[in-house]
Write an enzyme that holds these catalytic residues in place. Structure first.
Site, PDB file in Angstrom:
ATOM      1  N   HIS A  92       0.832  -1.220   0.000  1.00 55.77           N
ATOM      2  CA  HIS A  92       0.000   0.000   0.000  1.00 55.77           C
ATOM      3  C   HIS A  92       0.863   1.265   0.000  1.00 55.77           C
ATOM      4  O   HIS A  92       2.020   1.260   0.424  1.00 55.77           O
ATOM      5  CB  HIS A  92      -0.915  -0.003   1.231  1.00 55.77           C
TER       6      HIS A  92
ATOM      7  N   ARG B  83      -6.065   0.706   3.895  1.00 51.78           N
ATOM      8  CA  ARG B  83      -4.934   1.275   3.148  1.00 51.78           C
ATOM      9  C   ARG B  83      -4.567   0.408   1.942  1.00 51.78           C
ATOM     10  O   ARG B  83      -4.178   0.916   0.891  1.00 51.78           O
ATOM     11  CB  ARG B  83      -3.727   1.529   4.065  1.00 51.78           C
TER      12      ARG B  83
ATOM     13  N   GLU C 143      -1.422  -6.768   7.520  1.00 47.62           N
ATOM     14  CA  GLU C 143      -0.096  -6.518   8.109  1.00 47.62           C
ATOM     15  C   GLU C 143       0.044  -7.408   9.334  1.00 47.62           C
ATOM     16  O   GLU C 143      -0.953  -7.825   9.937  1.00 47.62           O
ATOM     17  CB  GLU C 143       0.015  -5.031   8.489  1.00 47.62           C
TER      18      GLU C 143
ATOM     19  N   HIS D  75       0.693  -5.593   2.477  1.00 48.45           N
ATOM     20  CA  HIS D  75       1.499  -4.845   3.451  1.00 48.45           C
ATOM     21  C   HIS D  75       2.957  -5.289   3.462  1.00 48.45           C
ATOM     22  O   HIS D  75       3.279  -6.380   2.987  1.00 48.45           O
ATOM     23  CB  HIS D  75       0.890  -5.054   4.835  1.00 48.45           C
TER      24      HIS D  75
HETATM   25  O1  LIG Z   1       4.095  -0.288  11.425  1.00 48.63           O
HETATM   26  C1  LIG Z   1       3.880  -1.277  10.700  1.00 48.63           C
HETATM   27  O2  LIG Z   1       2.803  -1.878  10.678  1.00 48.63           O
HETATM   28  C2  LIG Z   1       4.984  -1.789   9.796  1.00 48.63           C
HETATM   29  C3  LIG Z   1       4.815  -1.301   8.384  1.00 48.63           C
HETATM   30  O3  LIG Z   1       4.721   0.087   8.294  1.00 48.63           O
HETATM   31  O4  LIG Z   1       6.207  -1.350  10.285  1.00 48.63           O
HETATM   32  P1  LIG Z   1       7.607  -2.101  10.092  1.00 48.63           P
HETATM   33  O5  LIG Z   1       8.388  -1.273   9.142  1.00 48.63           O
HETATM   34  O6  LIG Z   1       8.183  -2.113  11.470  1.00 48.63           O
HETATM   35  O7  LIG Z   1       7.353  -3.488   9.604  1.00 48.63           O
END
Ligand SMILES: O=C(O)[C@@H](CO)OP(=O)(O)O
Length: 345
Positions: free
Chosen positions: A100, A149, A203, A273
Site C-alpha cells: 500500500h 490502506r 499486516e 502490506h
Molecule cells: O508499522 C507497521 O505496521 C509496519 C509497516 O509500516 O512497520 P515495520 O516497518 O516495522 O514493519
C-alpha cells in the site's frame, strides 16, 4: 539505509549509470535480478505517463469487446490474434504485488500493524502512480487485505488501468451480503474485476507496539531491541506476531486461494502490506529466514512476477523512467500492451 533494498529487474533497463551501484549479494537469485539501494530509487522519480483509459471512445471500444470476453481477457483472446497460440502453450499468468501507499501512520512514524489507518495524501499519489506503472499489464482478479490502506491502494491504482474494467469488492461474509451485491448483467460482469479482501493478507499484528512512535520506542527500549522486534524472523513483539507467524497465515492463504487462480491462467494483483508481502516474496523467491530479514519493500511500488509451469519468475519493479523499460515483459505481456496501444492510439 543500507538494509533497505529493493528488487529491480536489470535485464530490461536501458543503460543507466546507476547499474554500477547495484549490490550483487543475492547470488542464488535469477541473474536478471538484483537489489538496489533506496538512494537510487529516490534519485529516479516515477514517470507520470497519462492513462488513456478515459473518455467515450475508449468506453465504446471496451463495450464492443465485452461480448467476446470469457475468463481470458479479450485483448488476449486466442480468437483475436496469433498470440493466442502462444498464450495457450505458455499458459502463463501475471502476478503483481503492491505494498500500500504511505498511510497516515507511516507518515507519523507509528507502529501500525492491524490498526485500520487510511492512506496519506502522499500515499494516494503513490497508489495512482503505481497504477500508471501497471496500466498495461492484465489484471483479472485482485486480492487485498481487510485493511483500508491496501484496499484504497488497489482501487486508486485501478483507476489508471488502460483496460478500463471496474474493480468491485466481493461481499461473501453472509448469504445476504452475497445476494444483495449480485450483478445481473453478464456484459457488466465481464467488464468487472472481482476484489477479494481477506484478513490473512493483513499486516502482521504488532501487539503492544501498535500506535507507539517508532523513534520513541527505540529511545525507550534501545535500538537493538526495536530492530529485533521489527526485523527478526521468529521473535514476536510483545503480544504480537513474528514475521514467521504472519508468513504462516499469509502464505497458506496464497497457496490455497491465489495460486489456483494463477494456475487457471488468471492474472492476479495483490495489494497488501510490508510484512505480509515479505512473507509471500519469501515463498515465491525461496528466500531463507536470514535473507528475508534484509528485504524491505517501499510503499506503492508494484512488483511483477510471471507464473509459468509451476514456477514464479520475478520480472522487475517500475523504478526507471517508463514501465516498458523496467518490467521484463514476456511476449504475451508485450502483445497485450501492443493491443491496448492499437486500441487507444
Ligand atoms: O508499522 C507497521 O505496521 C509496519 C509497516 O509500516 O512497520 P515495520 O516497518 O516495522 O514493519
Amino acid at each position: 539505509m543500507a538494509a533497505e533494498v529493493y528488487y529491480q529487474a536489470i535485464g530490461t533497463l536501458q543503460s543507466h549509470s546507476y547499474l554500477n551501484n547495484l549490490n550483487h549479494h543475492q547470488k542464488h537469485q535469477n541473474n536478471l535480478v538484483t537489489l538496489v539501494s533506496r538512494d537510487f530509487i529516490s534519485s529516479n522519480g516515477l514517470s507520470t505517463r497519462r492513462s488513456n483509459c478515459t473518455g467515450q471512445r475508449n468506453c465504446s471500444v471496451i463495450r464492443s469487446l465485452a461480448s467476446q470476453t470469457s475468463v481470458v481477457d479479450p485483448v488476449l483472446s486466442p480468437s483475436r490474434s496469433n498470440a493466442g497460440d502462444t498464450y495457450k502453450k505458455s499458459n502463463e499468468a501475471a502476478l503483481i504485488l503492491i505494498r500500500h501507499g504511505e498511510s497516515l501512520w507511516n507518515e507519523k512514524n507509528l507502529f501500525t500493524g492491524c490498526v485500520d489507518v487510511p492512506l496519506s495524501k502522499k500515499g494516494i499519489d503513490e497508489a495512482i502512480e503505481a497504477g500508471k506503472r501497471i496500466s498495461s499489464i492484465p489484471v483479472d482478479v485482485i486480492f487485498t487485505s481487510a485493511l483500508i490502506r491496501a484496499q484504497m491502494t488497489a482501487m486508486l491504482a485501478m483507476t489508471q488501468h488502460r483496460r478500463g474494467k471496474v474493480p468491485i469488492m466481493m461481499h461473501n461474509e453472509s448469504e445476504q451480503a452475497r445476494s444483495w451485491s449480485q450483478v445481473f448483467s453478464e456484459d457488466t460482469k465481464e467488464q468487472s474485476i472481482p476484489v477479494i479482501a481477506s484478513w490473512q493478507l493483513n499486516e502482521r499484528m504488532y501487539g503492544e507496539l501498535q500506535g507507539l512512535n517508532k523513534q520513541e520506542t527505540a529511545d525507550r527500549y534501545g535500538k537493538e531491541q526495536v530492530h529485533e522486534w521489527r526485523r527478526s524472523y521468529d521473535i514476536p513483539p510483545p503480544n504480537g506476531e513474528s514475521l514467521e507467524m504472519c508468513a504462516e497465515r499469509a502464505v497458506a492463504y496464497f497457496r490455497d486461494q491465489i495460486e489456483p487462480q494463477l494456475l487457471s491462467g488468471k492474472n492476479v494483483m495483490i495489494s497488501a502490506h510490508g510484512n505480509s508481502l515479505r512473507s509471500i516474496i519469501m515463498y515465491l523467491d525461496k528466500l531463507t529466514s536470514q535473507e528475508v530479514i534484509s528485504l524491505e519493500l517501499s510503499t506503492g511500488i508494484p512488483m511483477l512476477y510471471i507464473f509459468k509451469e509451476g514456477r514464479f519468475i520475478r520480472r522487475g519493479s517500475p523504478i526507471g523512467p517508463s514501465e516498458a523499460g523496467v518490467y521484463a515483459y514476456t511476449r504475451r505481456l508485450a502483445l497485450y500492451k501492443q493491443k491496448l496501444d492499437n486500441m487507444f492510439q
